[in-house]
Every structure is written in structure tokens, then in C-alpha cells.
Design an enzyme around this catalytic site. Structure first.
Site, mmCIF file in Angstrom:
data_model
loop_
_atom_site.group_PDB
_atom_site.id
_atom_site.type_symbol
_atom_site.label_atom_id
_atom_site.label_comp_id
_atom_site.label_asym_id
_atom_site.label_seq_id
_atom_site.Cartn_x
_atom_site.Cartn_y
_atom_site.Cartn_z
ATOM 1 N N LYS A 83 -16.536 -27.908 1.283
ATOM 2 C CA LYS A 83 -16.996 -28.697 0.372
ATOM 3 C C LYS A 83 -16.688 -29.954 0.425
ATOM 4 C CE LYS A 83 -17.518 -25.265 -3.861
ATOM 5 N NZ LYS A 83 -18.362 -25.449 -3.522
ATOM 6 N N ASP A 105 -8.592 -18.895 -0.055
ATOM 7 C CA ASP A 105 -10.296 -19.394 -0.470
ATOM 8 C C ASP A 105 -9.650 -21.509 -0.959
ATOM 9 O OD1 ASP A 105 -12.451 -20.578 -1.300
ATOM 10 O OD2 ASP A 105 -13.017 -18.698 -1.343
ATOM 11 N N TYR A 129 -14.371 -16.089 -7.104
ATOM 12 C CA TYR A 129 -16.100 -16.329 -6.548
ATOM 13 C C TYR A 129 -15.235 -16.772 -4.887
ATOM 14 C CZ TYR A 129 -19.811 -18.602 -5.529
ATOM 15 O OH TYR A 129 -21.671 -18.281 -4.678
ATOM 16 N N TYR A 182 -29.562 -20.168 -7.131
ATOM 17 C CA TYR A 182 -29.725 -19.044 -7.674
ATOM 18 C C TYR A 182 -30.494 -19.238 -8.952
ATOM 19 C CZ TYR A 182 -25.165 -19.497 -6.649
ATOM 20 O OH TYR A 182 -23.386 -19.795 -6.195
HETATM 21 N N1 PLP Z 1 -15.068 -20.261 -2.269
HETATM 22 C C1 PLP Z 1 -14.592 -20.710 -3.208
HETATM 23 C C2 PLP Z 1 -13.829 -21.039 -4.104
HETATM 24 C C3 PLP Z 1 -16.330 -21.575 -3.820
HETATM 25 O O1 PLP Z 1 -15.730 -22.361 -4.901
HETATM 26 C C4 PLP Z 1 -17.065 -21.516 -3.157
HETATM 27 C C5 PLP Z 1 -18.579 -21.959 -3.527
HETATM 28 O O2 PLP Z 1 -18.363 -22.914 -5.108
HETATM 29 C C6 PLP Z 1 -17.607 -20.426 -2.434
HETATM 30 C C7 PLP Z 1 -16.513 -20.157 -1.609
HETATM 31 C C8 PLP Z 1 -18.994 -20.638 -1.123
HETATM 32 O O3 PLP Z 1 -18.572 -22.171 -0.493
HETATM 33 P P1 PLP Z 1 -20.208 -22.485 0.174
HETATM 34 O O4 PLP Z 1 -21.175 -22.640 -1.069
HETATM 35 O O5 PLP Z 1 -20.459 -23.397 0.834
HETATM 36 O O6 PLP Z 1 -21.116 -21.242 0.828
#
Ligand code: PLP
Length: 426
Positions: free
Chosen positions: A277, A248, A151, A23
Site C-alpha cells: 500500500k 501483515d 483480512y 468486488y
Molecule cells: N493485507 C491487509 C492487511 C490489507 O489491508 C490488504 C488490502 O486491503 C491486503 C492484505 C491485500 O493487499 P492488496 O489489495 O494490495 O492485494
């Protein structure tokens, strides 16, 4: 001497001249700190200072740094094979990882698509959901429904289901796929909210492929918590209207909320689930999409015959090997006790923030502690105040939060909380 033996000021100069940061812009608004190494819960800066990592490297390093088991898993796999294409070939690390993931995720999820990052796993989940609807004869169902305040990543399909008003991806609103948004769920279960959500869903059901949400915690969109009962309602509505349900769990998976997966709070199985993660304990980049046999078989029997997605580093053996070790390590530890201890430490340590002027809320769930301010935080000053207190934090917008490694000692947690309170006070 290795060309990596660079003096700290040379690292900073090269970074400032050439490197994009997350960012970020040129010139960077804040110069990044030069980190030299890490061990346990500590980041060691090039100037010798040690910081307790309150962020677990964006929520991934749950076992801490340089864990001997994870170090060994990478070293052993390097000695065998660092990478091999996954097209037409397979290997033990990927096979064992699939077995492990299918064994611990909600019932019914038994097909695994390995992806390179969380964002890509959300891309793949969306692609699978749309392709499923085509395969069962409903190609007009290509939109997604989600909550505001979410997100899901930084590539274009995930961006389209991120909070449209959060600012992060608002530059692209006019070119993103037009999705269907409902208000973010309230913290407590509210039947009125469910009815409101259902009304929007029913109105758009004929064009919707799936509902995608972050279960129990909306992370980077605002660190909001909500009652797990909403997940049961989503399951019911998706079943009634022929939509797939995508969870997610990239941020929430592997124990962060106090259950192994956030879906477990409600004993709900989605049709698709993304994890990432903490999957590799923060060692290497890897994520996965799990889906049901019903979804996989429909796609395989349909037009196209398979999922047209196959990146060069799909199923990377190093990443899979360390993921196997990280998940096995998690399961072998008293992760539930560790996360409960984090909860206790965060609740006690953040209590003094409640009475500070400018603090609008203090909340803790599992290994997540949040101090919400009424006004946006000056990120530069906040980070400096945390570093001064010996802690690494990265507040955003009006949120000062921590998601520490599970292996934090009570003293580590107390230091993290002291730093968060100092930031909230400053
Ligand atoms: N989905 C969620 C809920 C997340 O918290 C994140 C990252 O913070 C992502 C997707 C994206 O993952 P990445 O940063 O490994 O691309």
C-alpha cells in the site's frame, strides 16, 4: 489526438460494458464516478467537481497525488529502464529499497522478497512459513492460526486466513485450506483472552506452521483496534511452540497507526512481515515480505533450495524507484506530527457522531477514523452523501471510516469528518 481523450459519458459507457470493478458484478450496482486527475489531497472528477480523498486510494496515497518528488522518481526511472526481469539481474532501485526496508522495519528482518501486491506478499509469506517448517523437518506443520475478523487479501492462501464469517470469501469456505481461528482480540488487554488463545494454539501446535495477524488494527475485516500487548504474547507463544510469527502490516505500515510500523507499539519483531500500500505512496503496485536470516537460511539449506516464486514483474524498477522516493520522503517529513494532527482532527471532527442515533461506536487511532453503525450502511446512498459534501469515502458493511493522506490540511480533515457525520446521520 490521444485515444485517451474520451468524453466522460463514453468512458462511463465503455466501463459499464466491459470493466470489472473490485468486488463487482454486471451490471454494476452503482456506476463508478469518472475521475479525470488528482492533485494533493484532491480527486478531480470529469465533471469538474473536486473531492477531498478520505481514502488515500485504499490507504496508499499517504503523500497525496502528483507529489513532485514522486513524479520525478518515476520520470527519472522511466528515462533509464521501466522494467527488466529480476531473474539473474538486479538494479539500484531494488537494492536501495531493500536497504531502506531492512533499516526501518523491526530488528532481525533482513531478507526482502519483492511481490506485486499485498495479497501476493501474503501468499509468499505463507509459502515461506510452510517451506520453513518442511526445511526444519516438520512437514506436518502446514496450517495457520489467526484471529477472526481479519483480512489478508483476495487470493486463495490469504483468503483462507480472512474472517471465515465476514461474508467476503464465505463462498469458498469448502475449498479453502482449513486454518485455525481464535476469536478477535478485545480492544483492551485481557489476560483471559490470551489464555483462551493459547489453549487453542497448544491444541493445534503440532500442525501449525505460523500465526498470522494484522497487528494493532484489523482493517478491512472490521476496522477493529486492539492493545499492542497481544503482540508480545503472540511472540512468546510462537517461540515456545516453534511457530513462526507473521505480521501483515500492509495497511498499518509506514506510520498509519502513529508508529512507523504497528509492531513498534510493542517493540516486537515478527519472523515475517508483509508491507505494501503506502510503500510506493500509492503510485505503483508493489509489496514486500521481510524475513529473518534464520528463516531464509533454513529454506535455502532445505529441500527445494529456494522459494519457488518469481513473477514476471518482480522487483519492477519503476515501482522500486518510487517506493525508495516515497519511503525517503516519509522519513524526511515530520510524519509523526502529521499523523498526530490527523488523530487530533479526526477525534474533534467525529465527536458529534457519538450522540447520533444508530451510531454504536466512534474510534480513532493514528490516521484512522471510524464511525461504526448498529446497522449496515447503504453504500450507494452513503457514497452519494459524501460526494455531495465534497469528500470521497467508501463505507462498507456498518462502517463509515477514513484513512486520509498524511498531507491533509486541518480544513481537509474537518471536511472529511463533516461528510462522515453526514453519512452517519443519513
Ligand atoms: N493485507 C491487509 C492487511 C490489507 O489491508 C490488504 C488490502 O486491503 C491486503 C492484505 C491485500 O493487499 P492488496 O489489495 O494490495 O492485494
Amino acid at each position: 489526438m490521444s485515444t485517451l481523450s474520451l468524453a466522460p459519458d463514453r468512458i462511463a459507457a465503455l466501463d459499464a460494458a466491459h470493466l470489472w470493478h473490485p468486488y463487482g458484478a454486471f451490471p454494476a450496482s452503482t456506476q463508478p464516478l469518472v475521475v479525470d486527475s488528482a492533485h494533493g489531497t484532491r480527486l478531480v472528477l470529469a465533471d469538474g467537481r473536486e473531492l477531498v480523498d478520505g481514502m488515500s486510494s485504499w490507504w496508499s496515497a499517504v503523500h497525496g497525488y502528483r507529489h513532485p518528488v514522486l513524479d520525478a522518481a518515476v520520470a527519472d526511472q522511466v528515462a533509464k529502464m521501466s522494467h527488466v526481469m529480476f531473474g539473474g539481474l538486479t538494479h539500484a532501485p531494488a537494492a536501495r529499497l531493500a536497504e531502506l526496508l531492512v533499516g526501518i522495519t523491526p530488528a532481525g528482518l533482513d531478507k526482502v522478497f519483492l511481490a506485486d501486491s499485498g495479497s501476493v506478499s501474503v501468499e509468499v509469506a505463507i509459502k515461506i512459513a510452510l517451506q520453513y517448517q518442511r526445511a526444519v523437518g516438520r512437514p506436518e506443520r502446514h496450517r495457520l492460526m489467526t484471529w477472526r475478523g481479519g483480512y489478508h487479501g483476495d487470493t486463495f492462501a490469504p483468503m483462507s486466513v480472512c474472517d471465515p464469517e465476514g461474508g467476503m470469501h464465505s463462498l469458498w469456505t469448502d475449498v479453502l485450506a482449513r486454518q485455525v481461528f481464535a476469536p478477535a482480540p478485545p480492544r483492551q488487554f485481557d489476560q483471559g483472552y490470551v489464555s483462551e488463545f493459547e489453549k487453542i494454539l497448544v491444541e493445534h501446535a503440532g500442525e501449525l506452521a505460523a500465526v498470522i495477524v494484522e497487528p494493532v488494527v484489523q482493517g478491512a475485516g472490521g476496522m477493529r483496534f486492539h492493545d499492542a500487548g497481544y503482540l508480545r504474547e503472540l511472540r512468546r507463544m510462537c517461540d515456545e511452540h516453534g511457530l513462526l510469527l507473521i505480521f501483515d502490516e500492509i495497511a498499518t505500515g509506514f506510520g498509519r497507526t502513529g508508529e512507523l510500523f504497528a509492531a513498534d507499539h510493542a517493540a516486537v519483531s515478527p519472523d515475517l512481515m508483509c508491507v505494501g500500500k503506502a510503500l510506493t505512496g500509492g503510485y505503483l503496485t508493489l509489496a514486500a515480505v521481510l524475513c529473518t536470516s534464520v528463516v531464509a537460511e533454513a529454506i535455502s539449506a532445505g529441500e527445494g533450495g529456494g522459494v519457488m516464486h518469481g513473477p514476471t514483474f518482480m522487483g519492477n524498477p519503476l515501482a522500486c524507484a518510487v517506493a525508495v522516493a516515497a519511503v525517503e520522503l516519509l522519513l524526511s517529513r515530520d510524519w509523526r506530527g502529521e499523523v498526530a494532527a490527523l488523530t487530533e482532527g479526526l477525534v474533534a471532527g467525529l465527536a458529534p457522531a457519538r450522540d447520533l442515533p444508530g451510531v454504536s461506536d466512534v474510534r480513532v487511532l493514528g490516521g484512522i477514523g471510524v464511525v461504526e453503525m448498529a446497522e449496515p450502511v447503504d453504500m450507494r446512498a452513503a457514497t452519494a452523501a459524501a460526494v455531495e459534501a465534497g469528500v470521497w469515502l467508501r463505507p462498507f458493511r456498518n462502517l463509515v471510516y477514513a484513512m486520509p493522506p498524511y498531507v491533509c490540511t486541518p480544513d481537509d480533515v474537518s471536511r472529511i469528518c463533516t461528510a462522515m457525520v453526514a453519512v452517519a446521520r443519513s
